[in-house]
Design a protein around this motif. Structure first.
Motif, PDB file in Angstrom:
ATOM      1  N   GLY A 133      20.459 -27.741   8.047  1.00 44.38           N
ATOM      2  CA  GLY A 133      21.802 -27.448   7.894  1.00 44.38           C
ATOM      3  C   GLY A 133      22.028 -26.638   6.314  1.00 44.38           C
ATOM      4  N   HIS A 134      21.101 -27.100   5.369  1.00 42.00           N
ATOM      5  CA  HIS A 134      21.354 -26.471   4.254  1.00 42.00           C
ATOM      6  C   HIS A 134      20.542 -25.404   3.935  1.00 42.00           C
ATOM      7  CE1 HIS A 134      21.068 -26.340  -0.379  1.00 42.00           C
ATOM      8  NE2 HIS A 134      22.381 -26.740  -0.129  1.00 42.00           N
ATOM      9  N   ALA A 135      20.867 -24.071   3.549  1.00 39.78           N
ATOM     10  CA  ALA A 135      20.046 -22.946   3.523  1.00 39.78           C
ATOM     11  C   ALA A 135      18.815 -23.094   2.480  1.00 39.78           C
ATOM     12  CB  ALA A 135      21.069 -21.743   2.865  1.00 39.78           C
ATOM     13  N   GLU A 136      19.126 -23.743   1.574  1.00 38.79           N
ATOM     14  CA  GLU A 136      18.020 -23.960   0.487  1.00 38.79           C
ATOM     15  C   GLU A 136      17.022 -24.660   1.110  1.00 38.79           C
ATOM     16  OE1 GLU A 136      16.926 -25.543  -3.911  1.00 38.79           O
ATOM     17  OE2 GLU A 136      19.134 -24.730  -3.527  1.00 38.79           O
ATOM     18  N   ASP A 137      17.160 -26.045   1.919  1.00 35.06           N
ATOM     19  CA  ASP A 137      15.945 -26.591   2.476  1.00 35.06           C
ATOM     20  C   ASP A 137      15.495 -25.741   3.710  1.00 35.06           C
ATOM     21  OD1 ASP A 137      16.838 -28.875   1.050  1.00 35.06           O
ATOM     22  OD2 ASP A 137      18.325 -29.757   2.355  1.00 35.06           O
ATOM     23  N   ARG A 138      16.436 -24.961   4.399  1.00 33.24           N
ATOM     24  CA  ARG A 138      15.810 -24.000   5.461  1.00 33.24           C
ATOM     25  C   ARG A 138      14.810 -23.113   4.972  1.00 33.24           C
ATOM     26  NH1 ARG A 138      20.255 -20.956   7.167  1.00 33.24           N
ATOM     27  NH2 ARG A 138      21.234 -23.039   7.231  1.00 33.24           N
ATOM     28  N   TYR A 139      15.311 -22.607   3.700  1.00 38.04           N
ATOM     29  CA  TYR A 139      14.455 -21.782   2.871  1.00 38.04           C
ATOM     30  C   TYR A 139      12.801 -22.360   2.655  1.00 38.04           C
ATOM     31  CZ  TYR A 139      12.185 -19.179  -0.871  1.00 38.04           C
ATOM     32  OH  TYR A 139      11.254 -18.532  -1.763  1.00 38.04           O
ATOM     33  N   LEU A 140      13.120 -23.537   2.122  1.00 37.63           N
ATOM     34  CA  LEU A 140      11.819 -24.285   1.920  1.00 37.63           C
ATOM     35  C   LEU A 140      10.896 -24.477   3.048  1.00 37.63           C
ATOM     36  CD1 LEU A 140      13.164 -26.455  -0.971  1.00 37.63           C
ATOM     37  CD2 LEU A 140      11.671 -24.624  -1.295  1.00 37.63           C
ATOM     38  N   ALA A 141      11.519 -24.820   4.089  1.00 37.20           N
ATOM     39  CA  ALA A 141      10.824 -25.214   5.267  1.00 37.20           C
ATOM     40  C   ALA A 141      10.147 -23.870   5.866  1.00 37.20           C
ATOM     41  CB  ALA A 141      11.828 -25.648   6.484  1.00 37.20           C
ATOM     42  N   PHE A 142      11.196 -22.832   5.897  1.00 41.03           N
ATOM     43  CA  PHE A 142      10.343 -21.430   6.316  1.00 41.03           C
ATOM     44  C   PHE A 142       9.262 -21.034   5.305  1.00 41.03           C
ATOM     45  CE2 PHE A 142      13.751 -20.838   9.188  1.00 41.03           C
ATOM     46  CZ  PHE A 142      13.286 -19.937  10.052  1.00 41.03           C
ATOM     47  N   LYS A 143       9.460 -21.518   3.926  1.00 39.19           N
ATOM     48  CA  LYS A 143       8.294 -21.138   2.995  1.00 39.19           C
ATOM     49  C   LYS A 143       7.013 -21.910   3.508  1.00 39.19           C
ATOM     50  CE  LYS A 143       7.327 -20.641  -1.759  1.00 39.19           C
ATOM     51  NZ  LYS A 143       7.666 -20.497  -3.128  1.00 39.19           N
ATOM     52  N   GLN A 144       7.183 -22.934   3.909  1.00 42.35           N
ATOM     53  CA  GLN A 144       6.066 -23.804   4.058  1.00 42.35           C
ATOM     54  C   GLN A 144       5.308 -23.016   5.370  1.00 42.35           C
ATOM     55  OE1 GLN A 144       6.951 -27.865   5.086  1.00 42.35           O
ATOM     56  NE2 GLN A 144       4.763 -28.185   5.735  1.00 42.35           N
ATOM     57  N   PHE A 145       5.893 -22.614   6.418  1.00 46.24           N
ATOM     58  CA  PHE A 145       5.275 -22.342   7.491  1.00 46.24           C
ATOM     59  C   PHE A 145       5.363 -20.791   7.637  1.00 46.24           C
ATOM     60  CE2 PHE A 145       7.255 -26.210   8.876  1.00 46.24           C
ATOM     61  CZ  PHE A 145       6.087 -26.881   9.575  1.00 46.24           C
ATOM     62  N   TYR A 146       6.029 -20.017   6.900  1.00 48.22           N
ATOM     63  CA  TYR A 146       6.041 -18.297   7.163  1.00 48.22           C
ATOM     64  C   TYR A 146       5.955 -17.857   5.877  1.00 48.22           C
ATOM     65  CZ  TYR A 146       7.667 -19.632  11.844  1.00 48.22           C
ATOM     66  OH  TYR A 146       7.959 -20.092  13.053  1.00 48.22           O
ATOM     67  N   GLU A 147       4.883 -18.320   4.792  1.00 44.07           N
ATOM     68  CA  GLU A 147       5.078 -17.939   3.446  1.00 44.07           C
ATOM     69  C   GLU A 147       4.897 -16.418   3.313  1.00 44.07           C
ATOM     70  OE1 GLU A 147       3.357 -19.275  -1.187  1.00 44.07           O
ATOM     71  OE2 GLU A 147       2.742 -20.111   0.949  1.00 44.07           O
ATOM     72  N   ARG A 148       3.960 -15.973   4.008  1.00 41.13           N
ATOM     73  CA  ARG A 148       3.457 -14.537   3.648  1.00 41.13           C
ATOM     74  C   ARG A 148       4.602 -13.709   4.086  1.00 41.13           C
ATOM     75  NH1 ARG A 148       2.062 -10.095   2.479  1.00 41.13           N
ATOM     76  NH2 ARG A 148       0.982  -8.698   3.785  1.00 41.13           N
ATOM     77  N   LEU A 149       5.668 -13.953   5.173  1.00 43.37           N
ATOM     78  CA  LEU A 149       6.732 -13.307   5.518  1.00 43.37           C
ATOM     79  C   LEU A 149       7.751 -13.061   4.367  1.00 43.37           C
ATOM     80  CD1 LEU A 149       7.472 -14.379   9.215  1.00 43.37           C
ATOM     81  CD2 LEU A 149       6.141 -12.270   8.398  1.00 43.37           C
ATOM     82  N   LEU A 150       7.770 -14.136   3.440  1.00 45.76           N
ATOM     83  CA  LEU A 150       8.821 -14.138   2.584  1.00 45.76           C
ATOM     84  C   LEU A 150       8.544 -13.208   1.472  1.00 45.76           C
ATOM     85  CD1 LEU A 150       9.608 -17.882   2.155  1.00 45.76           C
ATOM     86  CD2 LEU A 150      10.979 -16.257   3.290  1.00 45.76           C
ATOM     87  N   ASP A 151       6.992 -12.801   1.393  1.00 45.16           N
ATOM     88  CA  ASP A 151       6.650 -11.636   0.128  1.00 45.16           C
ATOM     89  C   ASP A 151       6.775 -10.220   0.619  1.00 45.16           C
ATOM     90  OD1 ASP A 151       6.004 -14.109  -1.298  1.00 45.16           O
ATOM     91  OD2 ASP A 151       3.903 -14.096  -0.559  1.00 45.16           O
TER      92      ASP A 151
END
Length: 179
Positions: A133-151
């Motif tokens: 639900g929370h965008a910041e928590d979603r970002y942190l979860a995505f960062k865990q699995f898709y860190e390369r995409l965030l860069d």
């Protein structure tokens, strides 16, 4: 992959055709049928759908098999666009040939089921992340699995994948750069 033994790899390696796609090229559009099984060797590909003027990213891939929204074997029409975000090398295998081979080679059926299962698990994982639900928590979860995409320099597209407004994603990224 468990079912990719050397004999099967040797059989398939001569059948895949190497193709180059320039940034901005479209591989498939809604209403079209996927004609081949595609493996991205290196590059960047995006699956997305359009609602009015908005584009909604379904997936982003740097390497691996492209899993379209349509049934490759059922020859169902696609519901999404598949586009290249940068120059990309792809290996393609014609689906007519795959069907013919699959009738004779059981190992190929197992390999294709394994590919489909892997792609289904990736989609389920993305869907689970989107339910945070929370965008910041979603970002942190995505960062865990898709860190390369965030860069990658595709901020608006990454924001779309995470279902976060680009301006908010920028603020969240900025916050975590400082910590």
């Amino acid at each position: 992959m468990e079912n990719a033994d050397q004999g099967l790899i040797a059989l398939l390696s001569g059948l895949f055709v190497s193709r180059f796609f320039r940034k901005g090229a479209i591989l498939c559009m809604p209403g079209q049928v996927f004609q081949a099984l595609h493996f991205v060797d290196h590059g960047l590909v995006r699956g997305y759908f359009s609602r009015g003027r908005e584009e909604h990213t379904s997936w982003i891939l740097e390497t691996g098999f492209i899993a379209p929204s349509s049934g490759v074997f059922s020859r169902a029409v696609s519901t999404e666009y598949v586009a290249f975000l940068k120059d990309t090398w792809v290996y393609s295998l014609d689906m007519t040939l795959v069907k013919t081979l699959a009738e004779k080679e059981v190992r190929l059926n197992h390999l294709i089921m394994e590919i489909c299962e892997e792609k289904m698990q990736e989609r389920i994982q993305t869907e689970e992340l989107l339910r945070i639900g929370h965008a910041e928590d979603r970002y942190l979860a995505f960062k865990q699995f898709y860190e390369r995409l965030l860069d990658l320099p595709i901020h608006d597209i990454t924001a779309s994948l995470m279902n976060i407004e680009p301006k908010y994603l920028y603020k969240i990224k900025k916050k975590y750069l400082r910590t």
